[in-house]
Design an enzyme around this catalytic site. Sequence first.
Site, PDB file in Angstrom:
ATOM      1  N   ASN A  90       0.398  -1.158   0.309  1.00  0.00           N
ATOM      2  CA  ASN A  90       0.089   0.336   0.008  1.00  0.00           C
ATOM      3  C   ASN A  90       0.974   1.356  -0.061  1.00  0.00           C
ATOM      4  OD1 ASN A  90      -2.709   1.365   0.192  1.00  0.00           O
ATOM      5  ND2 ASN A  90      -1.197   2.461   2.179  1.00  0.00           N
ATOM      6  N   GLU A  91       0.797   2.419  -1.150  1.00  0.00           N
ATOM      7  CA  GLU A  91       1.655   3.103  -1.123  1.00  0.00           C
ATOM      8  C   GLU A  91       3.153   3.205  -1.044  1.00  0.00           C
ATOM      9  OE1 GLU A  91      -0.472   6.559   0.678  1.00  0.00           O
ATOM     10  OE2 GLU A  91      -2.255   6.006  -0.267  1.00  0.00           O
ATOM     11  N   ASN A 109      -5.837   5.030  -4.168  1.00  0.00           N
ATOM     12  CA  ASN A 109      -6.474   5.824  -2.835  1.00  0.00           C
ATOM     13  C   ASN A 109      -6.017   7.258  -3.535  1.00  0.00           C
ATOM     14  OD1 ASN A 109      -6.187   3.833  -1.349  1.00  0.00           O
ATOM     15  ND2 ASN A 109      -4.009   4.084  -1.010  1.00  0.00           N
ATOM     16  N   TYR A 143      -6.678  15.548  -0.088  1.00  0.00           N
ATOM     17  CA  TYR A 143      -5.517  15.760  -0.651  1.00  0.00           C
ATOM     18  C   TYR A 143      -5.479  16.428  -1.500  1.00  0.00           C
ATOM     19  CZ  TYR A 143      -4.633  12.784   3.759  1.00  0.00           C
ATOM     20  OH  TYR A 143      -4.458  11.917   5.163  1.00  0.00           O
ATOM     21  N   TRP A 195     -12.664   4.953   3.703  1.00  0.00           N
ATOM     22  CA  TRP A 195     -11.421   5.333   4.154  1.00  0.00           C
ATOM     23  C   TRP A 195     -12.210   6.142   5.544  1.00  0.00           C
ATOM     24  CZ3 TRP A 195      -7.372   2.205   5.467  1.00  0.00           C
ATOM     25  CH2 TRP A 195      -6.710   2.495   6.612  1.00  0.00           C
ATOM     26  N   LYS A 215     -11.027  10.295   9.870  1.00  0.00           N
ATOM     27  CA  LYS A 215     -11.800   9.730   8.967  1.00  0.00           C
ATOM     28  C   LYS A 215     -12.951   8.401   8.782  1.00  0.00           C
ATOM     29  CE  LYS A 215      -8.083  10.821   5.275  1.00  0.00           C
ATOM     30  NZ  LYS A 215      -7.242  11.609   6.043  1.00  0.00           N
TER      31      LYS A 215
END
Length: 687
Positions: A415-416, A469, A475, A557, A578
């Site tokens: 993930n990321e 995502n 963001y 999320w 969140k």
Amino acid sequence: MKIDTSRFRKTLLTALFALTAGFASAQQQARITLPFNADWSFKKTKDSAATKWEKVTLPHTWNAVDMQTTKNFYEGEGIYKKDFVFGNEYKDKRLFLKFEGVGQTAEVYVNNKLVGKHKGSYSAFCLDISYAVNIGKNNTIMVKANNTAKRDIIPVNHFLFGIYGGIYRPVELIATNKLNITTTDYASPGIYITQKNVSEKSADISVEVKVENKLTAATDVLIKTTIYDQAGKSVVHQTDNYNVNTQGRQEYIQQMAVQNPILWDGFNHPYLYKIVTQLIKDNQVIDEVTQPLGIRKFELVAGKGMMLNGKRYNMYGVSRHQDRWQYGNALSNAQHKEDLGIIKEMGATTIRLAHYQQAEYLYSQCDSMGFIISAEIPFVNVYTGEEGENARQQLMELIKQNYNHPSIYLWGLHNEVYGKTPADFPAALTRDLNDLAKQLDPYRYTVTVSGYGEMDRPTNLNADVQGMNRYYGWYEGKIDALEKWATDLETRYPNNKVILSEYGADGNILHQQEQGDLKDTYNYTLPDYPETYETKTHEIQWPIIAKHPYILASYVWNMFDFATPMWNRGSMPARNMKGLVTFDRKIKKDAFYWYKANWSKEPVLYLTERRATIRKHQLTGVVVYSNIGAPKLSLNGKKVNAEPKLVDGNVLYKFENLTLKKGKNTIETTAIKDGKTIKDSISWDFK
């Protein structure tokens, strides 16, 4: 006279075990599994104030409070110890300790002998302690746990989420005969169930059984595997005779077919069979393992969605972190079940268990409740180049320990985590992880997740499914930019399998802002993270997702607020807000009811902005979520004659241009469902 209650409990437990063992002796003492969670002592090694041992019951974490409030949490070693008498009933047995989760490294000693080490906070490990135990005497078990972030163990830092310290999941003592189904194949159940050619007419089931023989000579044994239906009736069985030698671990495969199976069909019908595998010697059962069997077929079809047993299935998804306010990650089964109950109430059908392996109990409950699960390892955020071996180990553990759970459809690899070229460490390691996942389980999909919206990132396209995502409006960009992202991808890459693995915005329930103040630009004023903005984000983005079947599954999320000890955002230190539900699970935010109205089959009638009680605009609008038709509204006891405007989707109704009086205002909405009147009301105070 002072009674030693701990010794009394140990004596009672030993007596109970002896009684159980006596009964089992008629069956050559088949496997016995006992909880091993009581009567532990604990202290922090580096804490000069911790001079005395503290009595604790597992599960336990030493970061239940500090990691949830500040970045100055205790990171280091903690020691656990427990005394236990292994009576004569354990003689000639194999003895194992199974730890379901220790954060983040563990060293285990029995009578000062090191019996094993483990690296990784989130997966189980099982250790053979037979050789270190003194039968008939007191034995001291000691565990050194350490939650220091390390460069060679994933996750390599505390940034996205904190690594809680401690023995934070249950421990079991397992006793077997010397000829047994293995417990130490990465702490798996020792049997692996594979299903092929699944249809309503039949399903081919194979069971791989791993057996160990610690007797002095090769031994003949019958392996019998039986599939039972929910009524306990034997559906089919297979019995084979094998000669098990004493060298290494032996593997045997048994093949069966189930005719006219009842299929595991998610929430529609999460039907579970039961598979029981037995080792039989001299007509006695000497070992036995039971596992769930949900017969189903998952198929992700690009541009169309999830096909469960050949029929399209709605993938309404949320992500879940395991920690909870003032408990850390040391949760009871009841708390895990409560989480799943809240998720089910909202109408979600699929869960991304992020970003790490979660409790065995949770996977089992997902099987029986009907959730479809994405399970992953904590290869997240950044990389050091030193964590490759541990990432492979944790993926092995994730898959082997959870292979038999029918609810799992995806294995998550990262993930990321980013590199600049396809040859950089993250991409190369991800390809290795994908190969490993396919070797262990060629029947499920794999997924990697990017925090960027482009398909051609260097670390993308190394797994079956590409997750992205997207936090438009938070963001980057505007909230409704999600529409262009989805349209562009389905136009340029129509044959790719894509999921929206995260989306959302923070919402602090202590910060409120009237929706009218958000206006068309949908902005908010830092440092506040108003709940209303989170609500608006989901009100805009879910209708976009719903009309794009190209998005095979989407995951909000997050389901619950969770701890981020290195953060200080939205006037709330150490917190990611969140979630659709607060960290303590006590308050369901407005966005929770937005999804419940869209996803759930239960009737929903809900007035939003119920915590935005102090109003500064006399002329205002009122938003109602209703999945039971157009609602009626009254303000201060007077009926509002204007019809509501149906806005996004089919459930958001807005009454416009209402005038508040000074002081307290009561707003009530009603709707009729099946002849019954359903109501909701809130109070606003106009100053």
